[in-house]
Motif scaffolding. Sequence first.
Motif, short mmCIF file in Angstrom:
data_model
loop_
_atom_site.label_atom_id
_atom_site.label_comp_id
_atom_site.label_asym_id
_atom_site.label_seq_id
_atom_site.Cartn_x
_atom_site.Cartn_y
_atom_site.Cartn_z
N ILE A 26 64.74 -4.11 26.46
CA ILE A 26 65.37 -4.82 25.99
C ILE A 26 65.47 -6.16 26.43
N PRO A 27 65.06 -6.68 24.88
CA PRO A 27 64.41 -7.94 24.70
C PRO A 27 65.74 -8.70 25.57
N TYR A 28 64.66 -9.53 26.23
CA TYR A 28 65.38 -10.63 26.75
C TYR A 28 66.14 -12.07 26.12
N ASP A 29 67.35 -12.20 26.36
CA ASP A 29 67.81 -13.95 25.78
C ASP A 29 68.49 -14.89 26.81
N ASP A 30 68.23 -16.00 26.96
CA ASP A 30 68.57 -16.52 28.50
C ASP A 30 70.18 -16.27 28.72
N SER A 31 70.93 -15.98 27.80
CA SER A 31 72.56 -15.36 28.24
C SER A 31 72.93 -14.39 28.86
N MET A 32 71.85 -13.24 29.18
CA MET A 32 72.01 -12.40 29.83
C MET A 32 72.11 -12.68 31.34
N ASN A 33 72.21 -12.47 32.07
CA ASN A 33 72.36 -11.82 33.61
C ASN A 33 71.14 -10.65 34.16
N PRO A 34 70.08 -11.31 34.43
CA PRO A 34 69.25 -9.66 35.35
C PRO A 34 69.93 -9.01 36.40
N SER A 35 70.50 -10.38 36.98
CA SER A 35 71.27 -9.36 38.67
C SER A 35 72.37 -8.16 37.78
N GLY A 89 66.34 -0.94 40.63
CA GLY A 89 66.02 -2.08 40.09
C GLY A 89 65.49 -2.11 39.35
N ALA A 90 65.35 -3.19 38.88
CA ALA A 90 64.88 -3.69 37.28
C ALA A 90 63.96 -4.40 37.22
N TYR A 91 62.89 -5.12 36.14
CA TYR A 91 61.83 -5.04 36.19
C TYR A 91 62.57 -6.77 34.62
N LEU A 92 61.29 -7.71 35.11
CA LEU A 92 61.82 -9.12 34.01
C LEU A 92 60.17 -8.99 33.91
N PHE A 93 59.91 -8.61 32.03
CA PHE A 93 58.92 -8.84 31.84
C PHE A 93 58.85 -10.44 30.91
N GLU A 94 57.02 -10.99 31.47
CA GLU A 94 57.47 -12.37 30.51
C GLU A 94 56.17 -12.65 29.86
N GLY A 95 55.50 -11.77 29.37
CA GLY A 95 53.76 -11.32 28.55
C GLY A 95 53.01 -11.05 30.10
N ILE A 96 52.11 -10.87 29.06
CA ILE A 96 50.76 -9.79 29.92
C ILE A 96 50.40 -11.53 30.80
#
Length: 181
Positions: A134-143, A166-173
């Motif tokens: 899911i492409p991330y945007d700042d309005s999302m709550n990762p938890s 759980g889930a992962y947050l990808f922030e670029g290579i």
Amino acid sequence: QDKVFVTNMDCFLAFIIKIEVTLKGQPGLITLQESMLKQLALSRDDIISYIEQSNLSDLYTMINMQTLLEGMLSAEEIKQAKMDTPSMFVITTEKRTYGASILFFKERLAAMLLSQNIEKAIILPSSIHEIIVIPYDDSMNPSFFKAMVCEVNQEQVSPEEQVFDGAYLFEGIEAGTYLIK
């Protein structure tokens, strides 16, 4: 244990050998073990090197969730579902088996995401066969996504097909992929 595996964050990838014998319509699978490597005069590093040098990571495919659902639902069901949710993608293999192993091919995962102009994303390991991006945007709550994966695992995914609660947050290579705490 005797199994040959590699680890990445809170996951491990065990190596399997697929054999051409079927049992009840399922292919035969053997988990590669250290004792087998000794008999073949191979090391764990030999196997990992072979996988890294081969094009096995090119077997992955990234499918837009909308396109995937269009193949499974009628036009009326899609309309009723009001598909105006954020873009989501499924990453799996061509045969739709063991696709979550993409988590161990960081460069390939990054290339796939960047090909869709996704620079930051939530990654949900939905089963051993696929991950959801899911492409991330700042309005999302990762938890929220971490809790969602836990709930889906408890209610819908058999324990042997679960990757991680759980889930992962990808922030670029360069920044990498991180577990969501």
